[in-house]
Design a protein around this motif. Structure first.
Motif, short mmCIF file in Angstrom:
data_model
loop_
_atom_site.label_atom_id
_atom_site.label_comp_id
_atom_site.label_asym_id
_atom_site.label_seq_id
_atom_site.Cartn_x
_atom_site.Cartn_y
_atom_site.Cartn_z
N LYS A 1 0.82 -1.22 0.00
CA LYS A 1 0.00 0.00 0.00
C LYS A 1 0.85 1.27 0.00
CE LYS A 1 -4.10 -1.78 2.48
NZ LYS A 1 -5.12 -1.81 1.42
N SER A 2 1.96 1.25 0.69
CA SER A 2 2.76 2.48 0.86
C SER A 2 3.25 3.01 -0.49
CB SER A 2 3.95 2.23 1.78
OG SER A 2 3.51 1.74 3.03
N SER A 3 3.65 2.10 -1.37
CA SER A 3 4.13 2.53 -2.69
C SER A 3 2.98 2.80 -3.65
CB SER A 3 5.02 1.46 -3.31
OG SER A 3 6.05 1.12 -2.43
N ALA A 4 1.95 1.96 -3.57
CA ALA A 4 0.81 2.15 -4.48
C ALA A 4 0.15 3.50 -4.22
CB ALA A 4 -0.20 1.02 -4.29
N LEU A 5 -0.05 3.84 -2.95
CA LEU A 5 -0.63 5.14 -2.62
C LEU A 5 0.36 6.26 -2.95
CD1 LEU A 5 -2.51 4.23 0.64
CD2 LEU A 5 -3.52 5.47 -1.28
N GLY A 6 1.63 5.99 -2.80
CA GLY A 6 2.65 6.98 -3.17
C GLY A 6 2.50 7.41 -4.61
N ASP A 7 2.25 6.46 -5.48
CA ASP A 7 2.09 6.81 -6.89
C ASP A 7 0.82 7.60 -7.14
OD1 ASP A 7 4.44 5.94 -7.96
OD2 ASP A 7 3.70 3.95 -8.52
N ARG A 8 -0.23 7.27 -6.41
CA ARG A 8 -1.50 8.01 -6.61
C ARG A 8 -1.35 9.45 -6.13
NH1 ARG A 8 -6.06 3.97 -4.31
NH2 ARG A 8 -7.51 5.39 -5.37
N VAL A 9 -0.65 9.65 -5.02
CA VAL A 9 -0.35 11.02 -4.58
C VAL A 9 0.62 11.67 -5.56
CG1 VAL A 9 0.76 12.39 -2.75
CG2 VAL A 9 -0.80 10.51 -2.14
N THR B 1 -1.15 14.03 4.20
CA THR B 1 -2.33 13.62 3.43
C THR B 1 -3.64 13.83 4.20
OG1 THR B 1 -2.17 11.33 4.19
CG2 THR B 1 -0.98 11.88 2.18
N TYR B 2 -3.56 14.51 5.33
CA TYR B 2 -4.81 14.72 6.09
C TYR B 2 -5.44 16.07 5.82
CZ TYR B 2 -1.22 16.57 9.31
OH TYR B 2 -0.14 17.20 9.85
N LYS B 3 -4.77 16.90 5.01
CA LYS B 3 -5.34 18.20 4.68
C LYS B 3 -6.16 18.07 3.40
CE LYS B 3 -1.44 20.63 6.85
NZ LYS B 3 -2.15 21.36 7.94
N TYR B 4 -5.65 18.62 2.30
CA TYR B 4 -6.41 18.62 1.05
C TYR B 4 -6.68 17.21 0.52
CZ TYR B 4 -5.53 23.64 0.91
OH TYR B 4 -5.50 24.97 1.20
N LEU B 5 -5.85 16.24 0.93
CA LEU B 5 -6.04 14.89 0.38
C LEU B 5 -7.07 14.08 1.15
CD1 LEU B 5 -2.41 14.01 -0.78
CD2 LEU B 5 -4.24 15.20 -2.00
N ASN B 6 -7.50 14.54 2.32
CA ASN B 6 -8.66 13.97 3.04
C ASN B 6 -8.44 12.55 3.56
OD1 ASN B 6 -10.10 16.38 2.17
ND2 ASN B 6 -10.24 15.40 0.18
N GLY B 7 -7.21 12.24 3.96
CA GLY B 7 -6.89 10.89 4.43
C GLY B 7 -7.36 10.61 5.85
N GLY B 8 -7.74 11.63 6.60
CA GLY B 8 -8.21 11.42 7.98
C GLY B 8 -7.16 11.84 9.00
N PRO B 9 -7.63 12.01 10.27
CA PRO B 9 -6.71 12.51 11.31
C PRO B 9 -5.53 11.55 11.54
CG PRO B 9 -8.82 11.78 12.26
CD PRO B 9 -8.99 11.77 10.78
N GLY B 10 -4.34 12.07 11.33
CA GLY B 10 -3.15 11.25 11.51
C GLY B 10 -2.81 10.42 10.28
N LEU C 1 -3.78 3.91 6.10
CA LEU C 1 -3.56 3.79 4.66
C LEU C 1 -4.85 3.40 3.94
CD1 LEU C 1 -0.10 1.95 4.79
CD2 LEU C 1 -0.49 4.21 3.76
N THR C 2 -5.65 2.57 4.59
CA THR C 2 -6.90 2.13 3.98
C THR C 2 -7.89 3.29 3.90
OG1 THR C 2 -6.52 -0.09 4.85
CG2 THR C 2 -8.78 0.44 4.19
N SER C 3 -7.93 4.11 4.93
CA SER C 3 -8.77 5.30 4.90
C SER C 3 -8.31 6.23 3.77
CB SER C 3 -8.68 6.00 6.26
OG SER C 3 -9.39 7.21 6.24
N LEU C 4 -7.01 6.36 3.64
CA LEU C 4 -6.46 7.22 2.58
C LEU C 4 -6.83 6.69 1.19
CD1 LEU C 4 -4.67 9.60 1.65
CD2 LEU C 4 -2.67 8.13 1.98
N GLU C 5 -6.92 5.39 1.06
CA GLU C 5 -7.33 4.82 -0.24
C GLU C 5 -8.70 5.32 -0.65
OE1 GLU C 5 -4.97 0.55 -0.43
OE2 GLU C 5 -6.92 0.62 0.54
#
Lengths: 397, 397
Positions: free
Chosen positions: B60-68, B208-217, B271-275
């Motif tokens: 997940k860490s790399s897959a989400l990295g690419d999406r960001v 990723t908790y600001k404009y990207l809306n990943g959640g607190p922390g 990470l799942t919330s960020l997805e």
């Protein structure tokens, strides 16, 4: 006394699985999903930014620190959650070095979990060529507590064999030589009683996704002894460790007490999941957990040794010298573990030849141990491991 | 083109609230709670330790990295998630210093977010007295790119005023002087188009908790330019950045590419919330988000300036020079913001006198802006802020 039937009923344990890997990742507390879901809907969803105050998100790191602290003999107000264990190793060692500025050596042992060595190595490489990470055999640590050592960094329980370092004696011997101690409790917290205050420990760190059942990626914790905390420079000096984070001053001033060891924004979802796990731990006392754990481990050893002559005990036979896990050596340990897992007994493999099984009284009982022994014996005595598909190594083991 | 009506429908936005603080903590994506709940029940609950492989947690860490990475103009495979922004600042600056070993100065500006300065200060104090953190005014950065500077560490968008640094020009000027650049994108990622590759940036970090809306922390991210990554020593050299984490070698060998910037066990719930949040971002393109953001900010400025003479614009008037936020100064800004919040318009206060409002086109539209202007005007023109209860400062603002 801990009511183990009651605690076992509070976990989700999959049908047909005997889970002997809680020393790697603890199981899901039944209450955790709803707890996190409620936090997301009612707090994040409804309160948004005001959740930091209104829902108490900002206070979770210290509140949970105290709940973990009870299990490891820490003084109240001296444990705080945050980051990962690797990061906390770095912070503890860097802070400890700072308390001992004339010395340049960090002493550890080769039974330590590799990331502890990697993080210390990275730190010392940054600090310069005059710093040294000295790694000795676990049994040689006491003889290497020399006058040039600044910091002794040890993991109390060996992650492969379960061998336990004598924290009390080594801390005392180290301190007699002017050495500051950093204890990694990754395989201790929730596994055996730890008495940080009684041992006069300096720093301790640990994780919460193993015996504490906080979930995958649950935060780490750090302990700093009361006598040090006001002198400690946190090294990773983030805004949440600042005396007044929301004053947005340009200069760093460490916060009061253990709060200064906080770094960045806390992971509220993970902390909330950990709360559900700590609700179960709050029902337990470490003395009965330890007694039961030794009983389960002894039962497992007796069963395997009686039925599986090919497996060689790699853990101390004396329960007092052992963490809450039992390891056996087998030349085809990787394949054997895959075959055992395929039969529903979940342990794990640690290179080069260790089959590792964790025993966690909160949700594992005698019936589980006896059933696991029978399955392992069947796999071993019928060579069920000797199949090509069990010999292909997965990325994560 | 981004369909903003469609994206707005994918967030939970509380009744009666106009949320202009997504630059501090983004709102809950409607799909996030179920996504995290499913991960907890079906993956953690059922797969336990095998989830690291079977459920793809480790990837997940790399897959989400690419999406960001797509939103910030990074080359694929050069962004990875992990830790907090504070930790990633430290790692980036330490790694950047390592690429420039003959120099000892880190240059930053006093508009930077304090934790960046605190973390750099902590690092440099560890490294020794010959290191210096040099902090100048934002407008004086270009004139201070001198031959003794090792690293230029800047936050692209000022967290208080929204003033945008010229990343392209400053990177080029810095590199012409042999300086390595570290860009903090906390208020850039998801706020405006960033072109890391096109700017020839060296390191970048963000949350990723600001404009990207990943959640607190929600976890941070780090970018390292392709030309550097194979030379970079990660400084925070944790086991998940090792070439073979599960070989459990005693010696650290950095992993391939951006993987080496990973440190410890990833926070799978976060990470799942960020997805779920990135599923929405995958529907958006930064050019239309930026155009809409400027439109909303301009509308807000025009409305406030027309109706609230006591408020003074603290942000650049030119939309191109401004992030996705608008700030106004008011001598009783804290109390005024509390009064505005009490009326359902959520912005925040930044010391000493800044009232800050974030505009996030994914879920804020013209109707929201007009309604917010009317409420703020009512508060200001009727002195509704002038009550004792609005002047008591909360711990977290």
């Amino acid at each position: 006394m801990t009511d183990f039937a009651a605690t076992k009923a509070m976990f989700h344990l999959p049908e047909g699985m005997i889970y002997l890997d809680g020393n790697s990742l603890g199981p899901l507390p039944l209450a955790a999903t709803k707890r996190v879901g409620d936090m997301m809907q009612n707090e994040w969803g409804e309160m948004l930014i005001t959740g930091w105050n209104k829902a108490g998100w900002m206070a979770k790191s210290s509140a949970l620190g105290d709940r973990v602290g009870r299990l490891i003999g820490a003084e109240p107000g001296h444990v705080v959650m945050g980051d990962t264990l690797s990061i906390k190793v770095y912070q503890a060692v860097a802070s400890a070095l700072d308390l001992n500025p004339t010395r340049k050596v960090v002493l550890s042992d080769n039974g330590n979990f590799p990331t502890d060595l990697y993080m210390a190595d990275g730190l010392l490489k940054s600090l310069g060529d005059d710093y040294e990470l000295r790694v000795v055999n676990p049994e040689d640590v006491a003889d290497n507590l020399t006058d040039d050592v600044a910091v002794l960094m040890l993991t109390q329980v060996d992650y492969r064999t379960g061998r336990v370092h004598n924290m009390q004696a080594l801390t005392e011997q180290a301190q007699a030589k002017g050495i500051v101690t950093v204890w990694d409790l990754a395989h201790s917290a929730g596994a055996l009683p730890v008495d940080l205050a009684g041992c006069n420990a300096d720093f301790a760190i640990g994780c919460t996704y193993k015996y504490l059942n906080g979930g995958p990626g649950a935060p780490a914790f750090i302990y700093v002894a009361p006598r040090h905390i006001d002198q400690v420079r946190p090294a990773l000096s983030g805004w949440l460790g600042h005396e007044a984070p929301f004053a947005f001053d340009l200069d760093y001033r460490p916060g009061a007490g253990i709060e200064r060891m906080r770094v960045g924004t806390p992971p509220v979802l993970q902390l909330t999941s950990l709360e559900a796990a700590m609700d179960i731990w709050d029902m337990a006392d470490m003395e009965t957990v330890r007694a039961k754990s030794i009983e389960l481990c002894d039962l497992f050893i007796a069963g395997i040794e009686a039925k599986c002559p090919e497996l060689t005990l790699a853990s101390p036979r004396d329960g007092q010298q052992r963490g809450s896990q039992v390891s056996f050596k087998f030349h085809e340990g990787y394949a054997a573990m895959q075959a055992v897992i395929a039969r529903g007994v979940i342990g794990d493999f640690r290179a080069p030849d260790i089959m590792r099984f964790g025993f966690t009284p909160l949700y594992i009982d005698e019936g589980d141990v006896n059933a696991a022994v029978d399955i392992i014996a069947d796999v071993m005595n019928n060579n069920l491991w000797d199949r090509p598909e069990y010999k292909i190594r997965a990325a994560v083991t």
